[in-house]
Scaffold this active site. Structure first.
Site, PDB file in Angstrom:
ATOM      1  N   LEU A  36      15.632 -17.619  -2.379  1.00  0.00           N
ATOM      2  CA  LEU A  36      16.513 -18.788  -2.334  1.00  0.00           C
ATOM      3  C   LEU A  36      15.748 -20.091  -2.129  1.00  0.00           C
ATOM      4  O   LEU A  36      14.732 -20.137  -1.436  1.00  0.00           O
ATOM      5  CB  LEU A  36      17.534 -18.609  -1.207  1.00  0.00           C
ATOM      6  N   HIS A  37      16.275 -21.141  -2.742  1.00  0.00           N
ATOM      7  CA  HIS A  37      15.675 -22.477  -2.614  1.00  0.00           C
ATOM      8  C   HIS A  37      16.812 -23.491  -2.473  1.00  0.00           C
ATOM      9  O   HIS A  37      17.992 -23.108  -2.451  1.00  0.00           O
ATOM     10  CB  HIS A  37      14.781 -22.778  -3.818  1.00  0.00           C
ATOM     11  N   GLY A  39      18.221 -25.364  -4.444  1.00  0.00           N
ATOM     12  CA  GLY A  39      19.241 -25.286  -5.497  1.00  0.00           C
ATOM     13  C   GLY A  39      20.350 -24.316  -5.100  1.00  0.00           C
ATOM     14  O   GLY A  39      21.543 -24.627  -5.197  1.00  0.00           O
ATOM     15  N   HIS A  40      19.945 -23.137  -4.614  1.00  0.00           N
ATOM     16  CA  HIS A  40      20.953 -22.157  -4.179  1.00  0.00           C
ATOM     17  C   HIS A  40      21.749 -22.718  -3.001  1.00  0.00           C
ATOM     18  O   HIS A  40      22.956 -22.533  -2.895  1.00  0.00           O
ATOM     19  CB  HIS A  40      20.280 -20.861  -3.720  1.00  0.00           C
ATOM     20  N   VAL A 179      19.380 -29.119  -8.873  1.00  0.00           N
ATOM     21  CA  VAL A 179      18.607 -29.759  -7.800  1.00  0.00           C
ATOM     22  C   VAL A 179      17.140 -29.774  -8.249  1.00  0.00           C
ATOM     23  O   VAL A 179      16.647 -28.787  -8.804  1.00  0.00           O
ATOM     24  CB  VAL A 179      18.761 -28.983  -6.472  1.00  0.00           C
ATOM     25  N   SER A 188      13.785 -23.578  -9.296  1.00  0.00           N
ATOM     26  CA  SER A 188      14.024 -22.243  -9.844  1.00  0.00           C
ATOM     27  C   SER A 188      13.152 -21.276  -9.065  1.00  0.00           C
ATOM     28  O   SER A 188      12.013 -21.613  -8.701  1.00  0.00           O
ATOM     29  CB  SER A 188      13.615 -22.229 -11.320  1.00  0.00           C
ATOM     30  N   ARG A 190      11.696 -18.858 -10.207  1.00  0.00           N
ATOM     31  CA  ARG A 190      10.537 -18.543 -11.067  1.00  0.00           C
ATOM     32  C   ARG A 190       9.400 -19.561 -10.918  1.00  0.00           C
ATOM     33  O   ARG A 190       8.274 -19.255 -11.289  1.00  0.00           O
ATOM     34  CB  ARG A 190      10.970 -18.499 -12.530  1.00  0.00           C
TER      35      ARG A 190
END
Ligand code: PAF
Length: 290
Positions: A36-37, A39-40, A179, A188, A190
């Site tokens: 998770l980052h 964005g999540h 984000v 992402s 990735r």
């Protein structure tokens, strides 16, 4: 800071969701593949705006990866993910295993036809079928009223919206803005697999899209022209391994000739081991500034 309830089995997830439903609580689901980052976390914040119970699913879904794709090297760190979820007041983390989510003779799939054909569907055959199948299973186990997806995967979000409508699910599909890192790179999981050099060059994907956006706001209306400007910029500054650069209708995802309605400019490239995608949505208000 309270730890979310960790749920491993689909049966237990179904039971908890149905008890919340009987208590008339509103459930939001944020489906993720973990690592998770920010964005999540923004999806979780959006979920919280409308629901009083939040489920985050963490499942690296083998069905949506092709045989030569990065299923094995997809970044994973469940302990860190659970710690992050505690900070954001998530009620349940649904973390099924491949074995308990897909029975050995699993043989059913859900497929959306037209919206999955171009863009990421071209270079990743079968990818969206894997996504829609797993999201169907997540919807069935978590019984959400709301589900939140990120704009970075715009085609995915539109495919899921279409599936939800076509299958008469009463689920509100929300799309949260992308984000970005301080240098513009779309967040992402990735990105963790980029080399140092790739990481420093990766923001040029977004830069290329922004160049296209600037030309549109300056009055260029030929989709082909915009596509060429972005393509050349990415080729010269980032990589020759460009999967696509497209200017498409925001609703149908079809290619357009003349830019006169809400559109998405989208691109995908491959750096050595990592595939990057990004997009910008241009609404009529952006267009009328030209
Ligand atoms: O966007 C993702 O992370 C995945 O495609 C999703 C929606 C969680 C399905 O596996």
């Amino acid at each position: 800071m309270s730890k979310p309830e960790i749920i491993i089995t689909p049966d237990k997830m179904c039971l908890l969701a149905s008890s919340w439903r009987s208590d008339r609580l509103k459930i939001a689901l944020v489906p993720t593949m973990g690592f998770l980052h920010e964005g999540h976390l923004s999806l979780i914040k959006k979920a919280r705006e409308t629901a009083n119970r939040i489920i985050v699913s963490i499942f690296v879904n083998p069905l949506q990866f092709g045989p030569n794709e990065d299923f094995d090297s997809y970044p994973r760190n469940i302990e860190r993910d659970i710690f992050q979820l505690s900070k954001y007041g998530v009620d349940a983390a649904f973390i099924p295993t491949i074995q308990n989510f897909y029975s050995p003779n699993f043989s059913t799939s859900v497929d959306v036809n037209d919206l999955t054909q171009g863009l990421c569907g071209t270079d990743r055959p079968g990818h969206f079928k894997g996504v829609t199948t797993v999201v169907t299973k997540l919807f069935n186990t978590c019984s959400p009223h709301v589900a939140v997806f990120g704009q970075k995967d715009f085609q995915q979000a539109m495919v899921i919206k279409r599936m939800t409508r076509d299958l008469n699910w009463n689920i509100d599909i929300k799309i949260a803005p992308t984000v970005r890192e301080h240098d513009g790179l779309a967040m992402s999981s990735r990105n963790a697999n980029l080399t140092t050099l790739e990481r420093s060059n990766a923001p040029k994907l977004y830069k290329g899209l922004c160049k296209g956006q600037t030309e549109i706001t300056n009055g260029v209306r030929s989709a082909k022209k915009i596509q060429q400007i972005i393509y050349c910029f990415i080729k010269e500054n980032l990589t020759e391994q460009i999967e696509y650069v497209e200017v498409i209708d925001k609703e149908t995802l079809e290619r357009i000739d003349t830019i006169s309605r809400p559109i998405v400019i989208a691109a995908a490239v491959r750096l050595s081991k990592t595939r990057l995608i990004d997009n910008i949505i241009l609404s009529p208000s952006n267009l009328s500034t030209s």
